[in-house]
Design a protein around this motif. Structure first.
Motif, PDB file in Angstrom:
ATOM      1  N   UNK A 174       6.359 -42.016  30.647  1.00 25.89           N
ATOM      2  CA  UNK A 174       5.855 -42.284  31.992  1.00 25.89           C
ATOM      3  C   UNK A 174       4.336 -42.310  31.971  1.00 25.89           C
ATOM      4  N   UNK A 175       3.786 -43.216  32.766  1.00 25.56           N
ATOM      5  CA  UNK A 175       2.351 -43.377  32.894  1.00 25.56           C
ATOM      6  C   UNK A 175       1.928 -43.011  34.306  1.00 25.56           C
ATOM      7  N   UNK A 176       0.640 -42.725  34.467  1.00 28.03           N
ATOM      8  CA  UNK A 176       0.097 -42.306  35.766  1.00 28.03           C
ATOM      9  C   UNK A 176      -0.254 -43.536  36.604  1.00 28.03           C
ATOM     10  N   UNK A 177       0.486 -43.741  37.671  1.00 33.84           N
ATOM     11  CA  UNK A 177       0.298 -44.919  38.521  1.00 33.84           C
ATOM     12  C   UNK A 177      -0.997 -44.839  39.316  1.00 33.84           C
ATOM     13  N   UNK A 178      -1.369 -43.629  39.723  1.00 34.26           N
ATOM     14  CA  UNK A 178      -2.555 -43.464  40.581  1.00 34.26           C
ATOM     15  C   UNK A 178      -3.695 -42.778  39.825  1.00 34.26           C
ATOM     16  N   UNK A 179      -3.882 -43.148  38.573  1.00 38.74           N
ATOM     17  CA  UNK A 179      -4.857 -42.431  37.733  1.00 38.74           C
ATOM     18  C   UNK A 179      -6.304 -42.580  38.202  1.00 38.74           C
ATOM     19  N   UNK A 180      -6.609 -43.612  38.975  1.00 33.76           N
ATOM     20  CA  UNK A 180      -7.981 -43.801  39.450  1.00 33.76           C
ATOM     21  C   UNK A 180      -8.208 -43.166  40.821  1.00 33.76           C
ATOM     22  N   UNK A 263       3.764 -41.394  40.362  1.00 33.46           N
ATOM     23  CA  UNK A 263       2.632 -40.892  41.144  1.00 33.46           C
ATOM     24  C   UNK A 263       2.398 -39.428  40.811  1.00 33.46           C
ATOM     25  N   UNK A 264       1.140 -39.084  40.552  1.00 32.68           N
ATOM     26  CA  UNK A 264       0.781 -37.710  40.216  1.00 32.68           C
ATOM     27  C   UNK A 264       0.030 -37.053  41.377  1.00 32.68           C
ATOM     28  N   UNK A 265       0.012 -35.717  41.417  1.00 33.30           N
ATOM     29  CA  UNK A 265      -0.717 -35.012  42.488  1.00 33.30           C
ATOM     30  C   UNK A 265      -2.188 -35.414  42.525  1.00 33.30           C
ATOM     31  N   UNK A 266      -2.709 -35.607  43.727  1.00 35.65           N
ATOM     32  CA  UNK A 266      -4.099 -36.016  43.883  1.00 35.65           C
ATOM     33  C   UNK A 266      -5.004 -34.883  44.343  1.00 35.65           C
ATOM     34  N   UNK A 267      -4.427 -33.748  44.694  1.00 33.57           N
ATOM     35  CA  UNK A 267      -5.242 -32.603  45.097  1.00 33.57           C
ATOM     36  C   UNK A 267      -4.865 -31.390  44.250  1.00 33.57           C
ATOM     37  N   UNK A 268      -5.812 -30.484  44.116  1.00 30.99           N
ATOM     38  CA  UNK A 268      -5.594 -29.300  43.279  1.00 30.99           C
ATOM     39  C   UNK A 268      -4.461 -28.435  43.822  1.00 30.99           C
ATOM     40  N   UNK A 269      -4.338 -28.342  45.137  1.00 34.71           N
ATOM     41  CA  UNK A 269      -3.295 -27.514  45.745  1.00 34.71           C
ATOM     42  C   UNK A 269      -1.904 -28.019  45.377  1.00 34.71           C
ATOM     43  N   UNK A 270      -1.697 -29.330  45.508  1.00 40.15           N
ATOM     44  CA  UNK A 270      -0.396 -29.921  45.192  1.00 40.15           C
ATOM     45  C   UNK A 270      -0.108 -29.794  43.693  1.00 40.15           C
ATOM     46  N   UNK A 271      -1.137 -30.061  42.864  1.00 47.31           N
ATOM     47  CA  UNK A 271      -0.991 -29.944  41.402  1.00 47.31           C
ATOM     48  C   UNK A 271      -0.614 -28.524  41.006  1.00 47.31           C
ATOM     49  N   UNK A 272      -1.295 -27.533  41.587  1.00 48.10           N
ATOM     50  CA  UNK A 272      -1.047 -26.138  41.217  1.00 48.10           C
ATOM     51  C   UNK A 272       0.384 -25.728  41.570  1.00 48.10           C
TER      52      UNK A 272
END
Length: 416
Positions: A174-180, A263-272
Motif C-alpha cells: 500500500x502507498x500513501x494517497x495523501x502524502x503531500x 489515506x493516512x492520518x493528517x494530524x498528530x492526534x489521529x496518528x497517535x
C-alpha cells in the motif's frame, strides 16, 4: 566500571543489534525489489477461482464510494468475484451511498451487510467474521474502506496464490494517497516505503515470511474455516491471523506489484490514536503467542515473535535507558565513562538511518530527491522519537484492557 556503564553497554548492544538486523532486512528487501522488477507476475493457472472481497466499514461515508468504485474496476472477470461491504453499525450516510452504488450496478455481485449495535460495532475482526459467513469465494481478499487499489492488484494476488500451494496468503503493497497533505503524511510515506514494505520484502527474501498488513491481501478460505475465523479480541487482527497461518505450515508471500493507495492520518492526534491501537494490538498478539516459542510445530513463528518482542520491549527499554543515562550524565547526577562512545554510536546510527532509508526510497519513482534527505533527517529527530511514546502508551492500554477485561470495539480513524 560503574553500574551506569554496565547499563549503558547493555542498552547500546541491544540497540545496535536490532539496528543491524534492520539493516540486513533493508539490504535483502532492496535486492528483492530489484529482482521483482525484472520478474513477470505469473499467469493464473487453470480455471479462474471465485474471490470474495470483504470491506469492513464503520462510518466510512467520506471514502467508501471511491473504494467500492475502485474494487468494481478490477481487471478480473466480473462474474468471478463478489464484493461484500460490512457496513458495521454506521450512523453516517454509508448505507445510502452503498445503496446508490448497488442501484447503478445491478448486474454486479455487490453485497452490503448492515449490522446494528447488537450484531456489530465490536471491531474489525467481528465484522470480518460476519462478512465471511455470507461469502462464497474459495479465496478471500480484504481491503480497508479508505483504499483505492490499482486495477491489476487483485489479479496479481490471485495469480501468486494459485501458482504455489505452499502459500496461505499473498500480500500486496500500500502507498500513501495523501502524502503531500502535511509534514506528517510525508513522514508516514517514508516510513511505509522503508520500514514496513522494505522490511516485508527483506523477510520474504531471507526467511520466506511476511506479516499480513490488514489490507490488500488474499488468503485461502480453507484457512479461515480451519482456524475458526478471526479472533474478535484481537485489535491487530492482521498480525494475529498471520501467526496462525504460519502455524498451519503455510507461507505468506509479498508481491510488491499488487498496489493499493490508502489515506493516512493528517494530524498528530489521529496518528497517535491509530498507532497506539496498533501497538496495543501487537502486544496482545505477542503475549498470546509467546508459548509458541517452545512449540516444535511453530518454527516459522519464532522469528516474528522474537522480532516483535525485541521491538516492543527490548528496544523500548534500551532506548529509554540510554537516553535517561545520557541526560543524567549531562546534568551531573550519574557518571559514565562511555558517554562519549555512546554519543558517537548515536551519531553513527543517525547516518546509517538516513543513508539506509534514502536507498530504499530509490525503489519508487519520484521519491529520490534531495528534499527527502532532509526529510529523513528531520524524521529521525522528531517522528521516530515519538515511537517510544506510542509503544509505552500501547503497553499501558494493553495492561488496562487486560485488567478491566474491555471488549474490542471500532477505533475509528478520521478520514479526509
Amino acid at each position: 566500571m560503574t553500574i551506569a556503564d554496565v547499563l549503558m553497554v547493555i542498552a547500546v548492544v541491544c540497540i545496535w543489534s536490532l539496528l543491524l538486523v534492520n539493516v540486513v532486512l533493508i539490504i535483502a528487501g532492496y535486492l528483492y525489489y530489484i529482482q521483482s522488477e525484472n520478474e513477470v507476475v505469473p499467469e493464473i493457472m487453470g480455471e479462474l477461482p471465485f474471490v470474495s472481497i470483504m470491506v469492513p466499514a464503520h462510518n466510512e461515508g467520506m471514502v467508501i464510494s471511491q473504494t467500492v468504485e475502485a474494487l468494481l474496476a478490477f481487471d478480473y472477470p466480473h462474474d468471478r468475484y463478489e464484493i461484500i461491504v460490512i457496513n458495521d453499525n454506521s450512523s453516517d450516510n454509508s448505507g445510502v451511498l452503498l445503496g446508490n452504488i448497488q442501484a447503478r450496478y445491478p448486474e454486479r455481485n455487490l453485497i452490503v451487510i448492515n449490522t446494528d449495535s447488537i450484531t456489530g460495532g465490536k471491531g474489525k475482526s467481528n465484522a470480518l467474521n460476519i462478512g465471511f459467513a455470507g461469502s462464497r469465494g474459495e479465496l478471500l481478499a480484504i481491503y480497508d474502506a479508505d483504499n483505492t487499489p490499482e486495477r491489476t492488484a487483485l489479479r496479481y494476488l490471485v495469480a501468486e496464490i494459485t501458482n504455489d500451494s505452499s502459500l496461505g496468503a499473498v500480500i500486496g503493497k500500500f502507498r500513501t494517497r495523501n502524502r503531500e497533505a502535511s509534514l506528517l503524511t510525508r513522514f508516514i510515506n517514508i516510513e511505509t516505503l522503508s520500514f514496513q514494505w522494505m522490511a516485508q520484502a527483506g523477510r520474504w527474501k531471507l526467511f520466506k515470511l511476511c506479516t499480513i498488513p490488514g489490507t490488500n491481501f488474499i488468503m485461502r478460505r480453507s484457512i479461515v474455516e480451519n482456524i475458526g475465523g478471526w479472533d474478535i479480541r484481537a485489535i491487530a487482527e492482521d498480525t494475529e491471523i498471520s501467526f496462525r497461518i504460519y502455524k498451519l505450515g503455510y507461507r505468506i508471500k509479498f508481491q510488491p506489484k499488487a498496489v493499493t493507495w490508502e489515506q493516512e492520518p493528517q494530524t498528530l492526534k489521529v496518528w497517535f490514536k491509530q498507532r497506539t491501537r496498533w501497538a496495543t494490538g501487537n502486544i496482545y498478539v505477542i503475549v498470546k503467542n509467546i508459548p509458541l516459542l517452545f512449540d516444535p510445530s511453530a518454527v516459522r513463528v519464532r522469528f516474528d515473535i522474537f522480532y516483535f518482542l525485541s521491538i516492543y520491549f527490548l528496544l523500548l527499554t534500551s532506548l529509554v535507558t540510554s537516553d535517561l543515562l545520557l541526560i543524567l550524565h549531562a546534568l551531573g547526577y550519574v557518571h559514565t565513562t562511555i558517554a562519549g562512545l555512546s554519543s558517537f554510536l548515536w551519531l553513527l546510527a543517525i547516518i546509517l538511518f538516513v543513508v539506509g532509508t534514502f536507498i530504499t526510497l530509490t525503489t519508487e519513482k519520484g521519491e529520490m530527491s534531495l528534499s527527502n534527505v532532509w526529510m529523513i533527517l528531520l524524521m529521525y529527530v522528531s517522528y521516530c522519537q515519538l515511537w517510544m511514546v506510542v509503544a509505552a502508551y500501547g503497553l499501558y492500554n494493553y495492561m488496562r484492557d487486560l485488567i478491566f477485561k474491555r471488549e474490542a470495539k471500532w477505533y475509528k480513524t478520521e478520514r479526509y
